[in-house]
Design a protein around this motif. Structure first.
Motif, PDB file in Angstrom:
ATOM      1  N   LEU A 147       0.938  -1.244   0.200  1.00 55.46           N
ATOM      2  CA  LEU A 147      -0.020   0.195  -0.020  1.00 55.46           C
ATOM      3  C   LEU A 147       0.878   1.088   0.143  1.00 55.46           C
ATOM      4  N   HIS A 149       0.666   5.537   0.033  1.00 55.52           N
ATOM      5  CA  HIS A 149       0.417   6.700   0.054  1.00 55.52           C
ATOM      6  C   HIS A 149       0.713   7.736  -1.078  1.00 55.52           C
ATOM      7  N   THR A 173      -3.063   5.444  -2.972  1.00 60.17           N
ATOM      8  CA  THR A 173      -4.030   6.074  -2.390  1.00 60.17           C
ATOM      9  C   THR A 173      -3.711   7.558  -3.061  1.00 60.17           C
ATOM     10  N   TYR A 194      -8.909   8.718  -1.445  1.00 63.30           N
ATOM     11  CA  TYR A 194      -9.283   8.793   0.065  1.00 63.30           C
ATOM     12  C   TYR A 194     -10.372   9.969   0.251  1.00 63.30           C
ATOM     13  N   VAL A 200      -9.263   2.178   4.234  1.00 62.83           N
ATOM     14  CA  VAL A 200      -8.960   1.022   4.972  1.00 62.83           C
ATOM     15  C   VAL A 200      -9.861  -0.037   4.700  1.00 62.83           C
ATOM     16  N   VAL A 215       3.329  -1.187   4.127  1.00 57.13           N
ATOM     17  CA  VAL A 215       2.776  -0.048   3.889  1.00 57.13           C
ATOM     18  C   VAL A 215       3.809   0.947   3.809  1.00 57.13           C
ATOM     19  N   ASP A 217       4.448   4.961   4.021  1.00 56.69           N
ATOM     20  CA  ASP A 217       3.470   5.979   4.086  1.00 56.69           C
ATOM     21  C   ASP A 217       4.460   7.197   4.578  1.00 56.69           C
ATOM     22  N   THR A 223      -2.501   9.346   8.259  1.00 59.91           N
ATOM     23  CA  THR A 223      -2.727   8.026   7.878  1.00 59.91           C
ATOM     24  C   THR A 223      -2.191   6.740   8.731  1.00 59.91           C
ATOM     25  N   SER A 227      -3.124   2.860   8.497  1.00 58.67           N
ATOM     26  CA  SER A 227      -2.132   2.193   7.676  1.00 58.67           C
ATOM     27  C   SER A 227      -1.842   0.789   8.479  1.00 58.67           C
ATOM     28  N   CYS A 230      -4.236  -1.944   7.778  1.00 56.78           N
ATOM     29  CA  CYS A 230      -4.465  -2.277   6.392  1.00 56.78           C
ATOM     30  C   CYS A 230      -3.110  -3.543   6.500  1.00 56.78           C
ATOM     31  N   MET A 237       5.173  -1.583   8.364  1.00 57.65           N
ATOM     32  CA  MET A 237       4.851  -0.352   8.339  1.00 57.65           C
ATOM     33  C   MET A 237       6.121   0.648   7.996  1.00 57.65           C
ATOM     34  N   SER A 239       7.282   4.195   7.663  1.00 61.49           N
ATOM     35  CA  SER A 239       6.504   5.783   7.835  1.00 61.49           C
ATOM     36  C   SER A 239       8.077   6.450   7.298  1.00 61.49           C
TER      37      SER A 239
END
Length: 328
Positions: A147, A149, A173, A194, A200, A215, A217, A223, A227, A230, A237, A239
């Motif tokens: 995913l 963003h 997204t 979004y 989600v 994810v 991000d 988010t 996230s 998801c 994740m 970030s």
């Protein structure tokens, strides 16, 4: 007579109005340094963070983290570059918003003839970011689902193409139907608006309730929690930005409750700190672009003197693809 170059600096943190165009002296390179005459400069969110004070700097300071141009002089100890070479970089310290500068050579990379100066200026920070996201952060293989963003932004459009070139399914997204369409055209498997959808829930639907492996991000505060929801169990994740603000403190136990999740907060400059690693990462990026697997889309061009307008457009999320500052 001492040579000067027009350079964008800040003397205090603040909004785009804090940006000033001044004439600065440009000297000769010392040990491990080069002098580069820029052809174009890249624009990135980190520039806005530094300008605003989210990432504080000692002031006054020049801004800008990436550019391309021609090597004018080489200091002692520099062996991978020569006078006349075409070059591009994403590097510290900031100072790329300039006609010319002296800087450390280790993260400056020789630019292949197949890649234009404008592409070189637009691709280094974002492209090297995608390289470490897909190859240096957590294992990814063909068939995995990511995913991503802000899939229609500068990093996002490169990521869409990069994922497609390696058989990785990318769900993006974005904030409008137009931006979603752009992500799809660049290789995203799906893209969620979004502004109109529960992203989600839609990610869960697209993954048959399983969630995604990773994810990526760069949005941050808005988010982050969604996230995590998801991710599949044991998911990662990443970030890597704060476009909506810094992620707030959270209970580490949430990671256990949501499926033994993993979270990392990497930075590009940690990954490229070693000369050899930086050059290897750039070589992979150059191969992707030269082969046509990744195309660098430049949608906005601003003259160096209009840098404040460029910052306003970026922060208002009015940009797609890459944005560069031109030096005519």
């Amino acid at each position: 007579m001492t040579e000067t170059a027009k350079t964008v600096i800040i003397e205090e943190h603040g909004g785009p109005e804090a940006l000033k165009l001044v004439d600065r002296e440009v000297g000769e390179p010392g040990e491990g340094e080069i002098r580069i005459r820029h052809a174009a400069c890249g624009l990135n969110f980190i520039d806005c963070y530094q300008r605003s004070g989210l990432y504080p700097m000692e002031l006054p300071h020049a801004l800008g983290m990436e550019a391309s141009g021609t090597i004018e002089a080489v200091g002692p100890g520099v062996t991978h570059l020569a006078v006349g070479d075409r070059a591009a970089y994403a590097a510290v310290p900031p100072g790329a918003y300039a006609e010319a500068r002296v800087m450390p050579a280790a993260q400056v990379c020789k630019l292949p003839d197949a890649i234009s100066f404008e592409e070189g200026a637009a691709m280094m920070l974002k492209g090297l970011t995608v390289q470490y996201l897909f190859h240096r952060t957590t294992p990814l293989k063909a068939g995995d689902t990511v995913l991503f963003h802000a899939a229609a932004g500068g990093v996002g459009l490169i990521a869409c193409q990069w994922a497609k070139s390696e058989g990785i399914r990318l769900i993006g997204t974005a904030g409008s139907e137009e931006k979603c369409q752009l992500a799809l055209e660049h290789g995203a498997d799906a893209c969620i608006n979004y502004a109109t959808e529960d992203w989600v829930a839609r990610v869960r639907e697209l993954t048959d309730g399983k969630g995604v492996d990773v994810v990526m991000d760069s949005v941050g505060k808005e988010t982050f929690e969604g996230s995590l929801d998801c991710l599949k169990p044991l998911g990662m994740m990443i970030s890597f930005g704060n476009a909506s603000g810094a992620v707030e403190a959270f209970n580490l136990g949430l990671l256990a409750q949501k499926g033994s999740l993993k979270v990392t907060r990497p930075t590009l400059f940690a990954h490229i700190a070693l000369h050899e690693a930086c050059q290897d990462m750039a070589a992979m990026l150059f191969d992707k672009v030269a082969s046509g697997a990744v195309k660098i889309r430049i949608d906005q061009r601003f003259p160096l003197a209009e840098v404040a307008a460029a910052h306003r457009a970026l922060e208002a999320r009015q940009t797609t693809g890459q944005t560069i500052l031109t030096l005519d």
